[in-house]
Write a protein that holds these residues in place. Sequence first.
Motif, mmCIF file in Angstrom:
data_model
loop_
_atom_site.group_PDB
_atom_site.id
_atom_site.type_symbol
_atom_site.label_atom_id
_atom_site.label_comp_id
_atom_site.label_asym_id
_atom_site.label_seq_id
_atom_site.Cartn_x
_atom_site.Cartn_y
_atom_site.Cartn_z
ATOM 1 N N ARG A 108 0.783 -1.084 -0.108
ATOM 2 C CA ARG A 108 0.114 0.014 0.099
ATOM 3 C C ARG A 108 0.724 1.417 -0.038
ATOM 4 O O ARG A 108 1.855 1.281 0.672
ATOM 5 N N LEU A 109 0.672 2.138 -0.987
ATOM 6 C CA LEU A 109 1.505 3.115 -0.975
ATOM 7 C C LEU A 109 0.802 4.564 -0.979
ATOM 8 O O LEU A 109 -0.340 4.474 -1.842
ATOM 9 N N GLN A 110 1.028 5.826 -0.752
ATOM 10 C CA GLN A 110 0.604 7.013 -1.123
ATOM 11 C C GLN A 110 1.712 8.091 -1.388
ATOM 12 O O GLN A 110 2.775 7.847 -0.909
ATOM 13 N N ALA A 111 1.504 8.621 -2.241
ATOM 14 C CA ALA A 111 2.734 10.037 -2.795
ATOM 15 C C ALA A 111 1.914 10.906 -3.541
ATOM 16 O O ALA A 111 1.083 10.971 -4.067
ATOM 17 N N ASP A 112 2.969 11.866 -3.451
ATOM 18 C CA ASP A 112 2.606 13.051 -4.343
ATOM 19 C C ASP A 112 2.814 12.649 -5.619
ATOM 20 O O ASP A 112 3.250 11.560 -6.042
ATOM 21 N N ARG A 113 2.472 13.537 -6.571
ATOM 22 C CA ARG A 113 2.504 13.171 -8.138
ATOM 23 C C ARG A 113 4.151 12.885 -8.426
ATOM 24 O O ARG A 113 4.842 13.633 -7.975
ATOM 25 N N HIS A 114 4.197 11.901 -9.285
ATOM 26 C CA HIS A 114 5.541 11.774 -9.580
ATOM 27 C C HIS A 114 5.445 10.667 -10.760
ATOM 28 O O HIS A 114 4.397 10.208 -11.136
ATOM 29 N N ILE A 115 6.590 10.347 -11.468
ATOM 30 C CA ILE A 115 6.676 9.410 -12.577
ATOM 31 C C ILE A 115 7.665 8.082 -12.169
ATOM 32 O O ILE A 115 8.474 8.522 -11.562
ATOM 33 N N VAL A 116 6.973 6.841 -12.657
ATOM 34 C CA VAL A 116 7.711 5.929 -12.363
ATOM 35 C C VAL A 116 8.302 5.330 -13.625
ATOM 36 O O VAL A 116 7.350 5.161 -14.558
ATOM 37 N N PHE A 117 9.486 5.411 -13.906
ATOM 38 C CA PHE A 117 10.256 4.730 -15.271
ATOM 39 C C PHE A 117 10.767 3.180 -14.976
ATOM 40 O O PHE A 117 11.648 3.072 -14.149
ATOM 41 N N GLY A 118 10.008 2.204 -15.800
ATOM 42 C CA GLY A 118 10.702 1.028 -16.066
ATOM 43 C C GLY A 118 11.236 0.809 -17.362
ATOM 44 O O GLY A 118 10.593 0.443 -18.373
ATOM 45 N N GLU A 119 12.252 1.252 -17.432
ATOM 46 C CA GLU A 119 12.985 1.597 -19.027
ATOM 47 C C GLU A 119 13.476 0.464 -19.616
ATOM 48 O O GLU A 119 13.775 0.232 -20.609
ATOM 49 N N HIS A 120 14.022 -0.907 -18.783
ATOM 50 C CA HIS A 120 14.705 -1.940 -19.263
ATOM 51 C C HIS A 120 13.855 -3.101 -19.260
ATOM 52 O O HIS A 120 13.358 -3.668 -18.366
ATOM 53 N N ALA A 121 13.796 -3.746 -20.483
ATOM 54 C CA ALA A 121 13.057 -4.724 -20.815
ATOM 55 C C ALA A 121 13.607 -6.060 -19.950
ATOM 56 O O ALA A 121 12.955 -7.181 -19.568
ATOM 57 N N THR A 122 14.860 -6.219 -20.020
ATOM 58 C CA THR A 122 15.540 -7.532 -19.234
ATOM 59 C C THR A 122 15.742 -7.224 -17.682
ATOM 60 O O THR A 122 16.436 -6.115 -17.340
ATOM 61 N N ALA A 123 15.269 -7.877 -17.001
ATOM 62 C CA ALA A 123 15.147 -7.785 -15.680
ATOM 63 C C ALA A 123 16.710 -8.040 -15.184
ATOM 64 O O ALA A 123 17.397 -9.022 -15.848
ATOM 65 N N GLY A 124 17.227 -7.390 -14.259
ATOM 66 C CA GLY A 124 18.584 -7.600 -13.488
ATOM 67 C C GLY A 124 18.475 -8.968 -12.774
ATOM 68 O O GLY A 124 17.255 -9.447 -12.471
ATOM 69 N N PRO A 125 19.670 -9.558 -12.348
ATOM 70 C CA PRO A 125 19.681 -10.613 -11.473
ATOM 71 C C PRO A 125 19.032 -10.397 -10.308
ATOM 72 O O PRO A 125 18.533 -11.521 -9.621
ATOM 73 N N ASP A 126 18.551 -9.173 -9.591
ATOM 74 C CA ASP A 126 18.034 -9.041 -8.417
ATOM 75 C C ASP A 126 16.676 -8.662 -8.516
ATOM 76 O O ASP A 126 16.055 -8.428 -7.418
ATOM 77 N N ASP A 127 16.264 -8.553 -9.535
ATOM 78 C CA ASP A 127 14.824 -7.905 -9.772
ATOM 79 C C ASP A 127 13.881 -9.021 -9.717
ATOM 80 O O ASP A 127 14.153 -9.989 -10.196
ATOM 81 N N PRO A 128 12.836 -8.854 -9.005
ATOM 82 C CA PRO A 128 11.607 -9.770 -8.688
ATOM 83 C C PRO A 128 11.139 -10.119 -10.140
ATOM 84 O O PRO A 128 10.644 -9.178 -10.870
#
Length: 314
Positions: A54-74
């Motif tokens: 659960r999250l709440q935040a002021d306005r912001h942008i999330v960039f998920g730029e790389h198609a290949t996940a890193g070794p530590d990414d879920p």
Amino acid sequence: MAAALNRIVESASGREFAGLARNLFGNVRLDFGAADEEKSRMVSAMLGACRLTRLQADRHIVFGEHATAGPDDPNAIKLLLQTEGVASLDQGGLHARVSANALVIYDPSRPYMLTNSTPVRQLLLQLPRHVLPHAAVDRLTMPFTAHAEHDGMCRILLSLMDSTMHEIDHLDTARRSSVGQTMIDLVRTMIGADLRQAKPVANPLDLLLQRIKDFIDGELARPDLSVSMIARRMGCSVRYIYRAFEVECLTPSDYIWDLRLQKAAARLRDASGYAGEISGIAFALGFSSSAHFSRAFRHRYGVSPSQWRKARIS
């Protein structure tokens, strides 16, 4: 009891918000621009194989730029429920508007941009890929959207996610896992997976075990390879990793070290004998020192690495 439960609930606020987001959600970058990052709040907990945040935040942008996940990414599919505010997700050429009481399901391994154009309150559910039908995951080249006003399953899921976060401190591990499985079943139904008519598929734990083994095989060189790292990459809990290994009759850590020793023995068969080669093999397979490698190898094979190599040469 409450203290024990709280240890597996993670939270962050203010400037720690972005760091926890990267830790939980993988390869993402947050841009608050001129907005107030200090207004950010996040609470996250594992529900068996799922993670609910659960999250709440002021306005912001999330960039998920790389198609290949890193070794530590879920390695998980994301489901975003908007309870307050306005946002939009751009992915695969589709611009999906996310408004109050609406959801979007998307594959974060594909490049995307989530624009929160107003202050928002959101619930985010991460589901490991292996719990969803392959055909459903393959369809997520673009986001899947639904709205609670028009979709009863969406309404049920929204209510369940919201009530779960309010009661999270009062649920033990078994109840959390049960709630997580219910959410998985709801999502499978929402994205069109007719489980009653589907052909039998492999046990999800068997599929998970194979994916874990593939990951371990590719990451053996990392000295920090651990069960917690594997759980993060698979998008599930540490307990779920141990369950997957029950059929192997050994722990995940034992499997890692045994595989390292097997590969070391195979490489020593082809070793040419130059100075430092044995140490090079040890470090290339994630051993912290030559002494550690030598002790483990002798315990496994009854001879030292150098004796093993000489026996194969002679």
